[in-house]
Design an enzyme around this catalytic site. Structure first.
Site, PDB file in Angstrom:
ATOM      1  CE  LYS A 187      -1.978   2.690   2.894  1.00  0.00           C
ATOM      2  NZ  LYS A 187      -1.761   3.904   2.061  1.00  0.00           N
ATOM      3  N   GLY A 238       6.899   4.857   8.100  1.00  0.00           N
ATOM      4  CA  GLY A 238       6.089   6.077   8.221  1.00  0.00           C
ATOM      5  C   GLY A 238       6.277   6.691   9.590  1.00  0.00           C
ATOM      6  CB  SER A 239       4.275   9.198  11.344  1.00  0.00           C
ATOM      7  OG  SER A 239       2.993   8.600  11.283  1.00  0.00           O
ATOM      8  N   GLY A 243       2.576   4.053  13.138  1.00  0.00           N
ATOM      9  CA  GLY A 243       3.197   2.787  13.559  1.00  0.00           C
ATOM     10  C   GLY A 243       2.522   2.233  14.797  1.00  0.00           C
ATOM     11  CD  GLU A 261      13.553   0.908   8.864  1.00  0.00           C
ATOM     12  OE1 GLU A 261      13.959   2.059   9.124  1.00  0.00           O
ATOM     13  OE2 GLU A 261      14.269  -0.087   8.907  1.00  0.00           O
ATOM     14  CB  CYS A 296      13.242   8.725   8.084  1.00  0.00           C
ATOM     15  SG  CYS A 296      14.183   7.623   7.007  1.00  0.00           S
ATOM     16  CD  GLU A 393      10.219  12.705  11.217  1.00  0.00           C
ATOM     17  OE1 GLU A 393       9.077  12.294  11.478  1.00  0.00           O
ATOM     18  OE2 GLU A 393      11.036  12.050  10.546  1.00  0.00           O
TER      19      GLU A 393
HETATM   20  P1  NAD Z   1       2.345   8.354   7.688  1.00  0.00           P
HETATM   21  O1  NAD Z   1       2.675   7.582   8.920  1.00  0.00           O
HETATM   22  O2  NAD Z   1       1.357   9.445   7.767  1.00  0.00           O
HETATM   23  O3  NAD Z   1       1.794   7.355   6.538  1.00  0.00           O
HETATM   24  C1  NAD Z   1       2.546   6.254   6.110  1.00  0.00           C
HETATM   25  C2  NAD Z   1       1.629   5.240   5.455  1.00  0.00           C
HETATM   26  O4  NAD Z   1       0.720   4.728   6.430  1.00  0.00           O
HETATM   27  C3  NAD Z   1       0.769   5.785   4.323  1.00  0.00           C
HETATM   28  O5  NAD Z   1       0.725   4.824   3.296  1.00  0.00           O
HETATM   29  C4  NAD Z   1      -0.591   5.941   4.990  1.00  0.00           C
HETATM   30  O6  NAD Z   1      -1.673   5.865   4.091  1.00  0.00           O
HETATM   31  C5  NAD Z   1      -0.602   4.748   5.912  1.00  0.00           C
HETATM   32  N1  NAD Z   1      -1.550   4.839   7.035  1.00  0.00           N
HETATM   33  C6  NAD Z   1      -2.035   5.955   7.631  1.00  0.00           C
HETATM   34  N2  NAD Z   1      -2.842   5.614   8.666  1.00  0.00           N
HETATM   35  C7  NAD Z   1      -2.879   4.260   8.714  1.00  0.00           C
HETATM   36  C8  NAD Z   1      -3.518   3.317   9.563  1.00  0.00           C
HETATM   37  N3  NAD Z   1      -4.298   3.708  10.580  1.00  0.00           N
HETATM   38  N4  NAD Z   1      -3.319   2.000   9.342  1.00  0.00           N
HETATM   39  C9  NAD Z   1      -2.519   1.592   8.346  1.00  0.00           C
HETATM   40  N5  NAD Z   1      -1.873   2.434   7.498  1.00  0.00           N
HETATM   41  C10 NAD Z   1      -2.054   3.760   7.677  1.00  0.00           C
HETATM   42  O7  NAD Z   1       3.742   8.872   7.139  1.00  0.00           O
HETATM   43  P2  NAD Z   1       4.048   9.834   5.923  1.00  0.00           P
HETATM   44  O8  NAD Z   1       3.570  11.200   6.270  1.00  0.00           O
HETATM   45  O9  NAD Z   1       3.630   9.212   4.629  1.00  0.00           O
HETATM   46  O10 NAD Z   1       5.648   9.786   5.960  1.00  0.00           O
HETATM   47  C11 NAD Z   1       6.392  10.552   6.844  1.00  0.00           C
HETATM   48  C12 NAD Z   1       6.906   9.748   8.020  1.00  0.00           C
HETATM   49  O11 NAD Z   1       7.577   8.568   7.562  1.00  0.00           O
HETATM   50  C13 NAD Z   1       7.947  10.518   8.798  1.00  0.00           C
HETATM   51  O12 NAD Z   1       7.736  10.365  10.172  1.00  0.00           O
HETATM   52  C14 NAD Z   1       9.251   9.851   8.379  1.00  0.00           C
HETATM   53  O13 NAD Z   1      10.312  10.019   9.276  1.00  0.00           O
HETATM   54  C15 NAD Z   1       8.838   8.440   8.230  1.00  0.00           C
HETATM   55  N6  NAD Z   1       9.802   7.674   7.406  1.00  0.00           N
HETATM   56  C16 NAD Z   1      10.630   6.757   8.003  1.00  0.00           C
HETATM   57  C17 NAD Z   1      11.587   6.076   7.242  1.00  0.00           C
HETATM   58  C18 NAD Z   1      12.548   5.074   7.847  1.00  0.00           C
HETATM   59  O14 NAD Z   1      13.169   4.324   7.094  1.00  0.00           O
HETATM   60  N7  NAD Z   1      12.727   5.027   9.156  1.00  0.00           N
HETATM   61  C19 NAD Z   1      11.681   6.329   5.875  1.00  0.00           C
HETATM   62  C20 NAD Z   1      10.823   7.266   5.323  1.00  0.00           C
HETATM   63  C21 NAD Z   1       9.879   7.934   6.089  1.00  0.00           C
END
Ligand code: NAD
Length: 490
Positions: A187, A238-239, A243, A261, A296, A393
């Site tokens: 996804k 993601g965030s 997570g 991650e 990130c 962040e």
């Molecule tokens: P986000 O957490 O808002 O979304 C990430 C993904 O999760 C998207 O596909 C979103 O649709 C999905 N999502 C949202 N709510 C959900 C739920 N309740 N259940 C399941 N899936 C859901 O993150 P973002 O704004 O897309 O990305 C930014 C964040 O990602 C930052 O915090 C960044 O640091 C982190 N990030 C981490 C790494 C790493 O390798 N550690 C790499 C890139 C980005």
């Protein structure tokens, strides 16, 4: 209008006319859920509005993955690696198209998206190379008997990814679970789904039925995927807020293996004996301005020894102010817009509150030109470690400079946040370099570098930055669980 503007226009028209479909098993299907508009971050216009997955689409994708995983998991690692290599070759042939999709969809500079496309393909090949690491053990647990372990796939893996490296994550994060013998339902972010949806089309006839699906949608789609009973392994990037939501939803319906991650608030520690010219260039590189700081691993806190702070700060602010902001397909552009109005407002909000709390804008500080989502590359001085901008962040082009006197103080400031993803230590003193690196609460540390990910070296965070390690054999093995078999001969 420049030649690259004309090329962008042509590709934007193609995006608008394309029938964006999801890959559900081996079927290309228009989503049955509501459409989500995909916005051009350079001018706030709608590119296209692909329909999202509804609950049936998600269920079908997982059910077909569960079916496909049976034969796929029984194939040899070498056979699976062969299919992953074939898919990598197809994607490589379409690299230019995929890079353009990300540039238009996410606003990220084209030259950087070409690098991202190559990196995605290279990481797929890395996991194909590692296929023969999927080995078990014989354990001398008792006399005369045989005790064996077998790393076995989970079955269906849900891969949920963010917006900031759309194709690079979609491709590279697919490879390890596939090589390990799982089927994957991917996804992408609802903000930047186009390259992943295109990957779903390009997989036709390359990967066996069911082993790769792509569903498009936001939190509800992700949640439906997480809650499906056949999904026992979830890998999320993601965030930390999302997570945690995934951990909670998964726990409500069963026991799921979750790797995370997550974000970072990473520190670069600059000691007075460092090579200042190299450190300066690396501090700019470490902020990943080509991603508008939406990365990130960005070293968004620069901790400088007070004896060199003045010279460093003045030169660093000048270098950042000189970065070229513009349309992401333009030649020579170093920073494009942020991905969305929300991210732009969020970054500007951090700057405003930091200034209200006493920080000083040394470069940038405002919105970029035009109707798009650009934020000027920004350097803040006079930041103290407890300020919001020094602990949260931003995920934008905003870097904070702080000073220190003693090594222990620098380590204390670096560790004084809830995140722990990367760190960067600048010194020519090997003892200090190792001592400080090991004292940092971070999963991935550079000595005299920033930003580079080395193939095969485990990447991942501690504390709020996550659970698990990727980009390495650890990632491959994390898509297996051990079965032990005891052969009792007497
Ligand atoms: P986000 O957490 O808002 O979304 C990430 C993904 O999760 C998207 O596909 C979103 O649709 C999905 N999502 C949202 N709510 C959900 C739920 N309740 N259940 C399941 N899936 C859901 O993150 P973002 O704004 O897309 O990305 C930014 C964040 O990602 C930052 O915090 C960044 O640091 C982190 N990030 C981490 C790494 C790493 O390798 N550690 C790499 C890139 C980005």
């Amino acid at each position: 209008m420049t030649e690259s503007d004309r090329e962008a226009r042509r590709r934007i028209e193609e995006i608008g006319a394309h029938p964006w479909r999801q890959r559900i098993g081996d079927e290309l299907r228009v989503g049955r859920g509501p459409a989500i508009p995909i916005i051009d971050p350079t001018d706030d216009t709608v590119l296209v509005a692909p329909a999202t997955a509804d609950a049936d689409d998600v269920r079908d994708a997982v059910d077909r993955a569960a079916d496909g995983a049976v034969a796929w998991g029984a194939a040899t690692p070498r056979e699976r690696a062969g299919a992953v290599r074939d898919f990598a070759a197809v994607l490589e042939r379409h690299a230019e198209e995929l890079a353009w999709l990300d540039t238009i969809d996410a606003g990220l500079p084209l030259w950087m998206m070409r690098i991202d496309a190559a990196t995605g393909v290279e990481r797929m090949r890395l996991f194909a190379d590692l296929a023969h690491s999927l080995v078990g053990q014989t354990i001398p647990a008792s006399a005369g008997n045989l005790h064996l372990t077998f790393p076995e796939p989970f079955g269906v893996v849900a891969r949920i990814i963010p917006f900031n490296h759309p194709f690079m994550f979609a491709s590279s994060k697919l490879a390890a679970p596939l090589v390990a013998g799982n089927a994957v339902v991917l996804k992408p972010s609802e903000l930047t789904p186009l390259s992943a949806l295109r990957m779903g089309e390009l997989a036709d006839g390359v990967l066996p039925p069911g082993v790769f699906s792509v569903v498009h949608g936001g939190p509800e789609t992700g949640e439906a995927l997480v809650r499906h009973p056949a999904v026992s392994r979830i890998a999320f990037t993601g965030s930390h807020q999302v997570g945690r939501a995934i951990q909670r939803s998964g726990a409500e319906v069963g026991i799921k293996h979750v790797s995370l991650e997550l974000g970072g608030k990473n520190a670069l520690l600059l000691f007075p004996d460092a090579d200042l010219d190299r450190a300066l260039a690396s501090a700019v590189k470490g902020m990943n301005f080509a991603f508008a700081g939406q990365s990130c691993g960005s070293t968004s806190r620069v901790l400088v020894h007070e004896s060199i702070a003045e010279e460093f700060t003045e030169r660093f602010a000048r270098a950042v102010a000189g970065l070229r902001l513009g349309r992401p397909w333009e030649e020579g552009v170093q920073i494009g817009p942020m991905v969305s109005r929300r991210q732009q407002d969020r970054a500007l909000g951090f700057i405003e509150r930091a200034v209200a709390a006493g920080a000083e804008v040394l470069a940038g500080g405002g919105r970029g030109p035009g109707d798009g989502y650009a934020v000027q590359p920004t350097v803040l001085g006079g930041v103290t470690p407890e300020l919001e901008v020094a602990t949260e962040e931003v995920f934008g082009p905003v870097v904070s400079i702080m000073t220190f006197r003693e090594e222990a103080e620098a380590v204390r400031i670096a560790n004084g946040v809830e995140y722990g993803l990367t760190g960067s230590v600048w010194t020519r003193d090997l003892d200090r370099a190792l001592r400080v690196s090991r004292a940092l609460e971070a999963g991935y540390v550079w000595i005299n570098d920033t930003s580079t990910h080395f193939p095969g070296v485990p990447f991942g965070g501690v504390k709020l930055s996550g659970i698990g390690r990727e980009e390495s054999v650890d990632e491959l093995l994390s898509y297996t669980q051990l079965r032990a078999i005891n052969v009792v001969t007497a």
